[in-house]
Design an enzyme around this catalytic site. Structure first.
Site, PDB file in Angstrom:
ATOM      1  N   ILE A  40      -1.513  -7.855  11.747  1.00  0.00           N
ATOM      2  CA  ILE A  40      -1.892  -9.021  12.336  1.00  0.00           C
ATOM      3  C   ILE A  40      -1.007  -9.645  13.234  1.00  0.00           C
ATOM      4  O   ILE A  40       0.452  -9.409  13.233  1.00  0.00           O
ATOM      5  CB  ILE A  40      -1.965 -10.431  11.162  1.00  0.00           C
ATOM      6  N   ALA A  64       4.327 -21.431   4.743  1.00  0.00           N
ATOM      7  CA  ALA A  64       3.444 -22.035   5.860  1.00  0.00           C
ATOM      8  C   ALA A  64       4.479 -22.331   6.966  1.00  0.00           C
ATOM      9  O   ALA A  64       3.776 -22.884   8.302  1.00  0.00           O
ATOM     10  CB  ALA A  64       3.157 -23.409   5.326  1.00  0.00           C
ATOM     11  N   VAL A  86       9.732 -20.432  -3.307  1.00  0.00           N
ATOM     12  CA  VAL A  86       8.612 -19.869  -4.090  1.00  0.00           C
ATOM     13  C   VAL A  86       9.197 -19.256  -5.380  1.00  0.00           C
ATOM     14  O   VAL A  86       8.424 -18.517  -6.278  1.00  0.00           O
ATOM     15  CB  VAL A  86       7.734 -19.203  -3.430  1.00  0.00           C
ATOM     16  N   TYR A 113       7.861  -3.039  -1.364  1.00  0.00           N
ATOM     17  CA  TYR A 113       6.815  -3.998  -1.137  1.00  0.00           C
ATOM     18  C   TYR A 113       5.496  -3.416  -1.524  1.00  0.00           C
ATOM     19  O   TYR A 113       4.795  -4.426  -1.808  1.00  0.00           O
ATOM     20  CB  TYR A 113       6.911  -4.033   0.466  1.00  0.00           C
ATOM     21  N   ALA A 114       5.249  -2.240  -1.288  1.00  0.00           N
ATOM     22  CA  ALA A 114       3.896  -1.534  -1.748  1.00  0.00           C
ATOM     23  C   ALA A 114       3.558  -2.102  -3.268  1.00  0.00           C
ATOM     24  O   ALA A 114       2.554  -2.294  -3.872  1.00  0.00           O
ATOM     25  CB  ALA A 114       3.658  -0.265  -1.308  1.00  0.00           C
ATOM     26  N   ALA A 115       4.647  -1.728  -4.049  1.00  0.00           N
ATOM     27  CA  ALA A 115       4.621  -2.066  -5.569  1.00  0.00           C
ATOM     28  C   ALA A 115       4.295  -3.457  -6.007  1.00  0.00           C
ATOM     29  O   ALA A 115       3.267  -3.972  -6.702  1.00  0.00           O
ATOM     30  CB  ALA A 115       5.922  -1.598  -6.325  1.00  0.00           C
ATOM     31  N   ALA A 116       5.025  -4.436  -5.205  1.00  0.00           N
ATOM     32  CA  ALA A 116       4.847  -5.839  -5.133  1.00  0.00           C
ATOM     33  C   ALA A 116       3.412  -6.190  -5.044  1.00  0.00           C
ATOM     34  O   ALA A 116       2.808  -6.949  -5.668  1.00  0.00           O
ATOM     35  CB  ALA A 116       5.698  -6.712  -4.600  1.00  0.00           C
ATOM     36  N   LYS A 117       2.936  -5.726  -3.788  1.00  0.00           N
ATOM     37  CA  LYS A 117       1.704  -6.294  -3.420  1.00  0.00           C
ATOM     38  C   LYS A 117       0.444  -5.604  -4.461  1.00  0.00           C
ATOM     39  O   LYS A 117      -0.588  -6.412  -4.466  1.00  0.00           O
ATOM     40  CB  LYS A 117       1.499  -6.047  -1.934  1.00  0.00           C
TER      41      LYS A 117
END
Length: 245
Positions: free
Chosen positions: A187, A13, A63, A154-158
């Site tokens: 973004i 956040a 986290v 990153y792609a595997a995680a998402k």
């Protein structure tokens, strides 16, 4: 909103997207209380708290730590609240070609993006079951659906986040809990600050809408999915990418 969101917890956040989601809820639902989950850097989050001191607070949360999640939920409940909406937004990437990717890079990205979403969901799900209401909204990435070169970790995680979303949604649907995922494309946040003006211009040409998305455009989707009017939407994956894929 047709049902008040009593308590929302947003991870990651202190970043642009997490802050955008927090501000959207605070501006559009005067009855909600927003917890801003942060690890160490909290300067931007604290500025939001100063604007909404009675409806917003920071919450120390690593986290990647199961004990930290348990402590965070305990702290929320000690205030007399229960997390009714969890936004698993925290994440990062550390790009390398697989042939030269350090094992530490793989582990850290999987931990921060996938394991964190698992631990967060597990930390709040029993409370939601008790309330017979809950919303879990996982911020995945367009990389989960259209994996780019150099982002095997990153792609595997998402992609794992998307699959986890679909499976968990089936497990808790009968209890009034929905679980959905968002896959943002490019973004306008600090994550794009490394680009030169020429790089940004070239990238925008590859986007059918010819622009980057705004944090508020992701936030509005999160807000809708948290709404009781979205009660029949679960296990869904919504891409927010200007038409790239």
């Amino acid at each position: 909103m047709s049902k008040s969101v009593s308590c929302i917890l947003i991870t990651g956040a202190n970043g642009g997207l997490g802050l955008g989601i927090a501000k959207y809820f605070l501006e559009h639902d005067s009855s909600c209380f927003v917890y801003l989950g942060v690890r160490t850097n909290r300067d931007h989050a604290e500025s939001v708290v100063s604007d909404y001191p009675d409806r917003c607070a920071t919450l120390t949360l690593d986290v990647t730590s199961e004990s930290a999640w348990k402590q965070a939920v305990t702290e929320v409940e000690a205030s007399g609240r229960k997390v009714t909406v969890l936004v698993n937004n925290a994440g990062n990437h550390d790009d390398h070609l697989l042939a030269t990717m350090p094992k530490s890079s793989w582990d850290q990205v999987i931990d921060t993006n996938l394991n964190a979403a698992f631990m967060g969901s597990q930390a709040v799900i029993r409370g939601m079951m008790t309330e017979r209401f809950g919303r879990i909204i996982n911020i995945a990435s367009l990389s989960a659906l259209l994996a780019p070169m150099g982002q095997t970790n990153y792609a595997a995680a998402k992609a794992g986040v998307v699959a986890m979303t679909q499976s968990l949604a089936k497990e808790v649907a009968r209890m009034g809990i929905t679980v959905n995922a968002l896959c943002p494309g490019y973004i306008e946040t600090s994550a794009l600050d490394h680009m030169s003006a020429d790089q940004a211009k070239a990238l925008k040409k590859s986007i059918p809408m010819r622009r980057f998305g705004r944090a508020s455009e992701v936030a509005s989707a999160v807000f809708f999915l948290a709404n009781a009017d979205a009660a029949y939407i679960t296990g869904s994956t919504l891409k927010i990418d200007g038409g790239i894929f």
